[in-house]
Design a protein around this motif. Sequence first.
Motif, PDB file in Angstrom:
ATOM      1  N   LEU A  55      -6.603 -60.158 -76.381  1.00 12.72           N
ATOM      2  CA  LEU A  55      -6.805 -61.606 -76.444  1.00 12.72           C
ATOM      3  C   LEU A  55      -5.480 -62.347 -76.568  1.00 12.72           C
ATOM      4  CD1 LEU A  55      -9.826 -61.776 -78.931  1.00 12.72           C
ATOM      5  CD2 LEU A  55      -9.901 -62.016 -76.463  1.00 12.72           C
ATOM      6  N   GLY A  79      -1.580 -64.027 -70.441  1.00  8.25           N
ATOM      7  CA  GLY A  79      -2.542 -64.352 -69.389  1.00  8.25           C
ATOM      8  C   GLY A  79      -3.874 -64.814 -69.923  1.00  8.25           C
ATOM      9  N   THR A  80      -4.217 -64.380 -71.149  1.00  7.67           N
ATOM     10  CA  THR A  80      -5.500 -64.791 -71.739  1.00  7.67           C
ATOM     11  C   THR A  80      -5.347 -66.063 -72.556  1.00  7.67           C
ATOM     12  OG1 THR A  80      -6.177 -62.468 -71.836  1.00  7.67           O
ATOM     13  CG2 THR A  80      -7.401 -64.038 -73.197  1.00  7.67           C
ATOM     14  N   LEU A 110     -15.064 -66.200 -74.662  1.00  8.63           N
ATOM     15  CA  LEU A 110     -14.311 -65.805 -73.466  1.00  8.63           C
ATOM     16  C   LEU A 110     -15.050 -66.203 -72.197  1.00  8.63           C
ATOM     17  CD1 LEU A 110     -13.000 -62.277 -74.514  1.00  8.63           C
ATOM     18  CD2 LEU A 110     -11.622 -64.305 -74.067  1.00  8.63           C
ATOM     19  N   ARG A 114     -13.060 -66.364 -68.871  1.00 13.44           N
ATOM     20  CA  ARG A 114     -12.495 -65.008 -68.917  1.00 13.44           C
ATOM     21  C   ARG A 114     -13.649 -64.007 -68.944  1.00 13.44           C
ATOM     22  NH1 ARG A 114      -8.829 -67.929 -68.053  1.00 13.44           N
ATOM     23  NH2 ARG A 114      -6.759 -67.971 -69.049  1.00 13.44           N
ATOM     24  N   SER A 160     -14.321 -61.441 -67.012  1.00 19.32           N
ATOM     25  CA  SER A 160     -13.951 -60.035 -66.807  1.00 19.32           C
ATOM     26  C   SER A 160     -13.518 -59.396 -68.118  1.00 19.32           C
ATOM     27  CB  SER A 160     -12.836 -59.939 -65.764  1.00 19.32           C
ATOM     28  OG  SER A 160     -12.457 -58.594 -65.558  1.00 19.32           O
ATOM     29  N   LEU A 161     -12.664 -60.087 -68.867  1.00 20.20           N
ATOM     30  CA  LEU A 161     -12.246 -59.564 -70.161  1.00 20.20           C
ATOM     31  C   LEU A 161     -13.425 -59.505 -71.132  1.00 20.20           C
ATOM     32  CD1 LEU A 161      -9.995 -58.582 -72.001  1.00 20.20           C
ATOM     33  CD2 LEU A 161      -9.490 -60.975 -72.558  1.00 20.20           C
ATOM     34  N   LYS A 203     -19.414 -62.175 -65.331  1.00 24.16           N
ATOM     35  CA  LYS A 203     -18.307 -61.674 -64.511  1.00 24.16           C
ATOM     36  C   LYS A 203     -18.675 -61.717 -63.029  1.00 24.16           C
ATOM     37  CE  LYS A 203     -15.441 -57.552 -63.797  1.00 24.16           C
ATOM     38  NZ  LYS A 203     -15.174 -56.162 -64.249  1.00 24.16           N
TER      39      LYS A 203
END
Length: 892
Positions: free
Chosen positions: A397, A401-402, A423, A428, A430-431, A453
């Motif tokens: 986290l 990039g996050t 997220l 976010r 995908s994460l 996602k």
Amino acid sequence: LGVDMNSAVVELLDEFDDPSYLDGADVCARRISSSTMMAPPPPSSSSSRNDGADPPSSSSASHAAPTSPFAPPSHYAVITTLPTGAFARSKRLSYRCAAVLPRSYAPSRRPELFLSTSDGSVVVSDMNPGTSGHEGGITDVDCRSRIEQRHGRHHRGRGRPDSLHGVRTQRTLPGVLHVRLDTYRGIDRLRIEGAGIRREERRTGPPPIDGMVREDSVVLHWKELGVLMVGPYGDWLRFSCDDDDGDDEVHLVPEVDCCRLVSSSSVSILQRVPPVTADILRIGSIEPGALLLDASDAFDAGSPDADEAARSITRGREGLLEEAIGGCVDAAVGEFDVGVQKRMLRAASYGLHFACRDEDRQGRGGGGVAAARHGRPSPEAATFVSSARKLRVLNALRTAGTGFAMTSGQYDSVTPGGVVARLVAAGRASLAASIAEYLGLGRRASDYARAMKAAAFVSSLSAASMKSSSPGGSSSNMTDSQVAEEAIRIIRGEEEEGGGGGGPLQSRRRQQLPKKDRTAQLRPSSGMYASVALAAHRAGRRGVADLLIMLEQSPADKVHALLAVGSYPDAAAVAAKARDPDLVHATMRAFEDGLADNEEGKSLYFSGVINRFPMEAVNMFTTYYSRFGELRGGDARPSINILLRRQKHTEAGLKIAKKALAPRPAASAPSSGDNDGGGGGSTDREKRKVEALKEASNIFDLGGKDCAFQKTCTDEQIALIADQEQLRRSYGSAEVAPPSSSVTSTIVSVIRYAAVDPRSAHRLLADADRIAKKYKVPEKRMWHVKVRALSESGQWAGLRNFCDSRARPPIGTRPFALAAIRGGQSNVEIMHYVDRMTDKSDGEDRYDLFCEAGMWKRALEEALKLGDGRKIAHVRSMCNSPEIQRLCDKYI
């Protein structure tokens, strides 16, 4: 706070506050309710109370008096004047600023007023000056000497100074002052314990400063000075801020265990160093965790003293090694630096190696060798594994990039499921899917993250295709089927098997799952395909949406997805297949809401439901409007239009006919004025009835020979209504033929009217015969109708003439005799009809008529003729004559 240093506190309350709160108010406090808002304004605090001792005037007291102690107003205010002016004059000082501590944080559960003085101190005023005694409840904190201290030292106290307050002096310098030890838990404070304060930054570019407010600290920001944090007794720390020279605005956001400094280009975290970390890293520390860390570092360096240093911990008091392992794990979780995290975790792992080999732990049921033999990890090992997973998630986290940096305390407060949801909301997905799979949050959370996602994947491809359509953009060659296949693989989690997607968290978790659990993950939960299909529809990929909706197994989710994309017939078909009437009705409502609210929209709605929806939906549609049309005042035209569109002419015509012939409620029954002479109101109603019946006849005509009988009946009813109207006009009265739907009722009313108009009796009887002949009333039925009408209207002479008109009436003379008996006629009149019953088969009827008329002697004679002993016994039991009873006893 007035210019004369007098002050007053106003509390605004409503019906949600405790009514008993007013009982503890000051005796001189005023209460103003909503009913007294329009009253003249009360005098100011300076004029009404100069020294805090004068009571309020009688007029103000009248305003404060409540209207009812049992029904407090919805909104009211309590005004408490405080003797701060008298205190300032007695101490020869003035006030610079004021602050109020809310009653939810004060120990007395009442607000408290804080005033900074001109001589560098703070005074606190109680809310009960009338009963406080000395100086009206005002206390001087006397912090003049401490507020002048501005040392650059660091406060390292071990206790918890719960009574520190941020104030401001005349020179606008902040300070945190000790007031009392048992109060003020709600002020924004920061404990500065342990080794100090640290700042952790997560951004790209020059590091900005961030600030925090915790339990006994005040954090402020100036563009010129940066961030200044002032602690207890004048201790302070200053952090430079690179954004101070620019035009960026910096916002300080206090959180559960830190403070964020948010600007347009970065977010930084200011957090107190955890005490466990400070204890371990302090120079010369002899804490168990520090000793274990030193042994681990020595082992990594290849020192031969490492093993002895670790064993010295195990030879200490019982539980010392477990305490050292837990301290290293907690220090690792509280760290932001990955290098320090690994160092702490290596130390904990090194300690676990000795814990597992410790023979003293073999007899314990909770860990060590005994736990390993039973297949259970020790509590320290389980904590180590869960903390390592938490750190992997937190580090993921905190990447640039996050940009979703969190502390360990925030992670625990939000919970892993909340982190996944945030997220997803932050884009976010995908994460979020990787974290859900790695932590094993359960199927619902994992499926939700994978669905989001897949939705993000479809939306990104749509955005890329739109960008490629612009000049100079790169084109995307993926078709709708390829996009749908990739989305399906993401939903099922199949993209992880190739090793190319999901990230290190998902792949690591994937290796740990048993084979049956990996197979179970391939079966998505309900609603996943529908949610991704909706995202594809919003992104303009209708083909992808249709392909995904086909795979949805939940009828409810599938129906709502089809409604969202506008496939109303398909949604109705799915709902009908699921046999869910609620879904069917929701589908029809959504289809109606999607059309224009005009005649054209209604026509499209009817035709669409009938022609395109399944039969279950059409039947529900028809039933709904049919029941609605049957209600009083309901409109039957929609249901009729539906039946006509479905080629059901019989049902449509019958519905119109029933609506036309339905009886009017009592409230709308015609009065005598309306009926006399064929009143206009009754005529209008009859006209509307005739028009409706003609419409029904036309609909029956469309049905051909299948509706021939219904058409004939309707036409005859129209003709009957016309005949009734003609009779009313001929005789000048509505009583001759009241509006009715029955031929028999019409004949009865005509014959009854002969008693009202005897001169027209012959003509009325002729009209009754004409109506019976026109509508083919059977002869016997006509005779019964005449007997009933003549007897009920008291036309006994006409009844006798009617009976004598035939030697043998078609219905016999028994109905005539019964009418005479029930009409209370004499025995002579009754015998006139009974004597005509001369057949042998009439004996039973004669006996019954004599019993009905109470002629017991004649009834006994008929019983003797019949030779029936039961009838004789019946006569004896029913009559009251002793003579007849003796005769009965004789013959019995």
